[in-house]
Motif scaffolding. Structure first.
Motif, PDB file in Angstrom:
ATOM      1  N   LEU A 143       0.812  -1.222   0.000  1.00  0.00           N
ATOM      2  CA  LEU A 143       0.000   0.000   0.000  1.00  0.00           C
ATOM      3  C   LEU A 143       0.844   1.270   0.000  1.00  0.00           C
ATOM      4  O   LEU A 143       0.423   2.296  -0.523  1.00  0.00           O
ATOM      5  CB  LEU A 143      -0.944   0.024   1.208  1.00  0.00           C
ATOM      6  N   ASP A 144       2.035   1.214   0.573  1.00  0.00           N
ATOM      7  CA  ASP A 144       2.891   2.404   0.621  1.00  0.00           C
ATOM      8  C   ASP A 144       3.828   2.510  -0.568  1.00  0.00           C
ATOM      9  O   ASP A 144       4.590   3.464  -0.683  1.00  0.00           O
ATOM     10  CB  ASP A 144       3.735   2.419   1.902  1.00  0.00           C
ATOM     11  N   ASP A 145       3.804   1.514  -1.478  1.00  0.00           N
ATOM     12  CA  ASP A 145       4.675   1.565  -2.646  1.00  0.00           C
ATOM     13  C   ASP A 145       4.268   2.726  -3.553  1.00  0.00           C
ATOM     14  O   ASP A 145       3.126   3.170  -3.567  1.00  0.00           O
ATOM     15  CB  ASP A 145       4.596   0.266  -3.443  1.00  0.00           C
ATOM     16  N   ARG A 146       5.222   3.175  -4.336  1.00  0.00           N
ATOM     17  CA  ARG A 146       4.961   4.265  -5.287  1.00  0.00           C
ATOM     18  C   ARG A 146       4.004   3.759  -6.378  1.00  0.00           C
ATOM     19  O   ARG A 146       4.140   2.657  -6.867  1.00  0.00           O
ATOM     20  CB  ARG A 146       6.273   4.704  -5.892  1.00  0.00           C
ATOM     21  N   ALA A 147       3.058   4.582  -6.747  1.00  0.00           N
ATOM     22  CA  ALA A 147       2.100   4.219  -7.798  1.00  0.00           C
ATOM     23  C   ALA A 147       2.805   4.056  -9.134  1.00  0.00           C
ATOM     24  O   ALA A 147       3.824   4.703  -9.400  1.00  0.00           O
ATOM     25  CB  ALA A 147       1.027   5.298  -7.899  1.00  0.00           C
ATOM     26  N   LEU A 148       2.267   3.183  -9.981  1.00  0.00           N
ATOM     27  CA  LEU A 148       2.879   2.896 -11.278  1.00  0.00           C
ATOM     28  C   LEU A 148       2.491   3.896 -12.368  1.00  0.00           C
ATOM     29  O   LEU A 148       3.019   3.851 -13.461  1.00  0.00           O
ATOM     30  CB  LEU A 148       2.499   1.484 -11.736  1.00  0.00           C
ATOM     31  N   TYR A 149       1.574   4.800 -12.093  1.00  0.00           N
ATOM     32  CA  TYR A 149       1.141   5.743 -13.133  1.00  0.00           C
ATOM     33  C   TYR A 149       1.888   7.039 -13.051  1.00  0.00           C
ATOM     34  O   TYR A 149       2.571   7.382 -12.165  1.00  0.00           O
ATOM     35  CB  TYR A 149      -0.372   5.993 -13.056  1.00  0.00           C
TER      36      TYR A 149
END
Length: 70
Positions: free
Chosen positions: A64-70
């Motif tokens: 959930l805290d990972d950087r978004a892929l967009y």
């Protein structure tokens, strides 16, 4: 089905009667996601508890805290 368990004020040694339902945990639990803020040792504790109760389930650190892929 996915279930997220959130408690306020910690765990009670005796859960309220309305929370006590008979369940088959092996059927109910597909996998376990540990908070992304949890230390790495906490995941190991969760794995040990699952083994203690005979539940062979995968345990992941939540992304959930990972950087978004967009």
């Amino acid at each position: 089905m996915r279930v997220r368990i959130i408690t306020e004020g910690g765990l009670s040694p005796t859960p309220p009667e309305y929370m006590m339902l008979p369940v088959n945990l092996d059927e109910m639990i597909e996998s376990v996601f540990v908070s992304p803020m949890a230390e790495s040792w906490f995941k190991d504790v969760v794995v040990d508890v699952l083994k203690k109760y005979g539940l062979d389930k995968q345990v992941f650190h939540s992304a959930l805290d990972d950087r978004a892929l967009y």
